[in-house]
Design a protein around this motif. Structure first.
Motif, PDB file in Angstrom:
ATOM      1  N   ASP A  40       5.871  31.585   7.113  1.00 61.49           N
ATOM      2  CA  ASP A  40       5.786  30.629   6.011  1.00 61.49           C
ATOM      3  C   ASP A  40       4.520  30.788   5.182  1.00 61.49           C
ATOM      4  O   ASP A  40       4.170  29.896   4.421  1.00 61.49           O
ATOM      5  CB  ASP A  40       5.874  29.207   6.566  1.00 61.49           C
ATOM      6  CG  ASP A  40       7.222  28.948   7.229  1.00 61.49           C
ATOM      7  OD1 ASP A  40       8.236  29.448   6.696  1.00 61.49           O
ATOM      8  OD2 ASP A  40       7.259  28.276   8.264  1.00 61.49           O
ATOM      9  N   GLY A  41       3.848  31.918   5.321  1.00 63.95           N
ATOM     10  CA  GLY A  41       2.640  32.165   4.543  1.00 63.95           C
ATOM     11  C   GLY A  41       2.970  32.401   3.076  1.00 63.95           C
ATOM     12  O   GLY A  41       4.118  32.630   2.701  1.00 63.95           O
ATOM     13  N   PRO A  42       1.962  32.383   2.235  1.00 64.52           N
ATOM     14  CA  PRO A  42       2.178  32.551   0.795  1.00 64.52           C
ATOM     15  C   PRO A  42       2.302  34.023   0.387  1.00 64.52           C
ATOM     16  O   PRO A  42       1.641  34.487  -0.539  1.00 64.52           O
ATOM     17  CB  PRO A  42       0.926  31.903   0.194  1.00 64.52           C
ATOM     18  CG  PRO A  42      -0.141  32.168   1.219  1.00 64.52           C
ATOM     19  CD  PRO A  42       0.576  32.054   2.554  1.00 64.52           C
ATOM     20  N   HIS A  43       3.154  34.752   1.082  1.00 59.12           N
ATOM     21  CA  HIS A  43       3.280  36.188   0.844  1.00 59.12           C
ATOM     22  C   HIS A  43       3.755  36.501  -0.574  1.00 59.12           C
ATOM     23  O   HIS A  43       3.252  37.428  -1.207  1.00 59.12           O
ATOM     24  CB  HIS A  43       4.237  36.817   1.861  1.00 59.12           C
ATOM     25  CG  HIS A  43       3.852  36.535   3.272  1.00 59.12           C
ATOM     26  ND1 HIS A  43       4.566  35.673   4.065  1.00 59.12           N
ATOM     27  CD2 HIS A  43       2.813  36.967   4.017  1.00 59.12           C
ATOM     28  CE1 HIS A  43       3.989  35.603   5.257  1.00 59.12           C
ATOM     29  NE2 HIS A  43       2.922  36.378   5.252  1.00 59.12           N
ATOM     30  N   GLU A  44       4.724  35.739  -1.055  1.00 55.72           N
ATOM     31  CA  GLU A  44       5.250  35.997  -2.397  1.00 55.72           C
ATOM     32  C   GLU A  44       4.179  35.780  -3.463  1.00 55.72           C
ATOM     33  O   GLU A  44       4.062  36.565  -4.401  1.00 55.72           O
ATOM     34  CB  GLU A  44       6.466  35.114  -2.693  1.00 55.72           C
ATOM     35  CG  GLU A  44       7.698  35.484  -1.882  1.00 55.72           C
ATOM     36  CD  GLU A  44       7.779  34.724  -0.563  1.00 55.72           C
ATOM     37  OE1 GLU A  44       6.823  33.997  -0.212  1.00 55.72           O
ATOM     38  OE2 GLU A  44       8.801  34.876   0.123  1.00 55.72           O
ATOM     39  N   LYS A  45       3.398  34.717  -3.313  1.00 57.47           N
ATOM     40  CA  LYS A  45       2.326  34.446  -4.282  1.00 57.47           C
ATOM     41  C   LYS A  45       1.274  35.554  -4.251  1.00 57.47           C
ATOM     42  O   LYS A  45       0.768  35.967  -5.291  1.00 57.47           O
ATOM     43  CB  LYS A  45       1.670  33.092  -4.004  1.00 57.47           C
ATOM     44  CG  LYS A  45       2.531  31.934  -4.393  1.00 57.47           C
ATOM     45  CD  LYS A  45       1.808  30.625  -4.206  1.00 57.47           C
ATOM     46  CE  LYS A  45       2.697  29.474  -4.608  1.00 57.47           C
ATOM     47  NZ  LYS A  45       2.021  28.185  -4.535  1.00 57.47           N
ATOM     48  N   PHE A  46       0.944  36.013  -3.059  1.00 54.45           N
ATOM     49  CA  PHE A  46      -0.016  37.111  -2.932  1.00 54.45           C
ATOM     50  C   PHE A  46       0.525  38.370  -3.594  1.00 54.45           C
ATOM     51  O   PHE A  46      -0.191  39.058  -4.319  1.00 54.45           O
ATOM     52  CB  PHE A  46      -0.346  37.349  -1.462  1.00 54.45           C
ATOM     53  CG  PHE A  46      -1.371  38.418  -1.231  1.00 54.45           C
ATOM     54  CD1 PHE A  46      -2.616  38.362  -1.827  1.00 54.45           C
ATOM     55  CD2 PHE A  46      -1.087  39.500  -0.409  1.00 54.45           C
ATOM     56  CE1 PHE A  46      -3.568  39.364  -1.615  1.00 54.45           C
ATOM     57  CE2 PHE A  46      -2.027  40.500  -0.194  1.00 54.45           C
ATOM     58  CZ  PHE A  46      -3.262  40.432  -0.805  1.00 54.45           C
ATOM     59  N   LEU A  47       1.805  38.637  -3.384  1.00 55.84           N
ATOM     60  CA  LEU A  47       2.432  39.811  -3.989  1.00 55.84           C
ATOM     61  C   LEU A  47       2.409  39.701  -5.514  1.00 55.84           C
ATOM     62  O   LEU A  47       2.082  40.662  -6.206  1.00 55.84           O
ATOM     63  CB  LEU A  47       3.866  39.969  -3.479  1.00 55.84           C
ATOM     64  CG  LEU A  47       4.629  41.198  -3.927  1.00 55.84           C
ATOM     65  CD1 LEU A  47       3.892  42.476  -3.536  1.00 55.84           C
ATOM     66  CD2 LEU A  47       6.032  41.190  -3.324  1.00 55.84           C
ATOM     67  N   GLU A  48       2.717  38.525  -6.029  1.00 52.66           N
ATOM     68  CA  GLU A  48       2.664  38.307  -7.475  1.00 52.66           C
ATOM     69  C   GLU A  48       1.263  38.563  -8.016  1.00 52.66           C
ATOM     70  O   GLU A  48       1.104  39.151  -9.090  1.00 52.66           O
ATOM     71  CB  GLU A  48       3.114  36.895  -7.818  1.00 52.66           C
ATOM     72  CG  GLU A  48       4.589  36.659  -7.624  1.00 52.66           C
ATOM     73  CD  GLU A  48       4.977  35.203  -7.788  1.00 52.66           C
ATOM     74  OE1 GLU A  48       4.184  34.411  -8.344  1.00 52.66           O
ATOM     75  OE2 GLU A  48       6.090  34.850  -7.361  1.00 52.66           O
ATOM     76  N   SER A  49       0.250  38.122  -7.275  1.00 53.58           N
ATOM     77  CA  SER A  49      -1.127  38.342  -7.739  1.00 53.58           C
ATOM     78  C   SER A  49      -1.488  39.825  -7.730  1.00 53.58           C
ATOM     79  O   SER A  49      -2.212  40.295  -8.604  1.00 53.58           O
ATOM     80  CB  SER A  49      -2.130  37.532  -6.907  1.00 53.58           C
ATOM     81  OG  SER A  49      -2.283  38.077  -5.607  1.00 53.58           O
TER      82      SER A  49
END
Length: 59
Positions: free
Chosen positions: A2-11
């Motif tokens: 449930d980590g913010p992997h998608e947000k990190f990828l977007e960044s």
């Protein structure tokens, strides 16, 4: 999972685009491509695990 992997990828994608626009150097812009690939793999793996959990919960 449930980590913010998608947000990190977007960044990471945004940073790559910014680097490319600023320097016009594909080589410099691509310096984090290995990290991007790794995070893409994590996002995909998490999605698959969540789907399997949903299948066992709903099935």
């Amino acid at each position: 999972m449930d980590g913010p992997h998608e947000k990190f990828l977007e960044s990471l994608y945004a940073e790559k685009e910014t680097r490319l626009k600023a320097t016009k150097s594909e080589q410099y812009a691509s310096t984090k491509d290995t990290l991007i690939l790794a995070v893409e793999w994590v996002v995909q793996a998490c999605a698959e695990m969540k789907q399997k959990q949903g299948d066992t919960t709903n099935g």
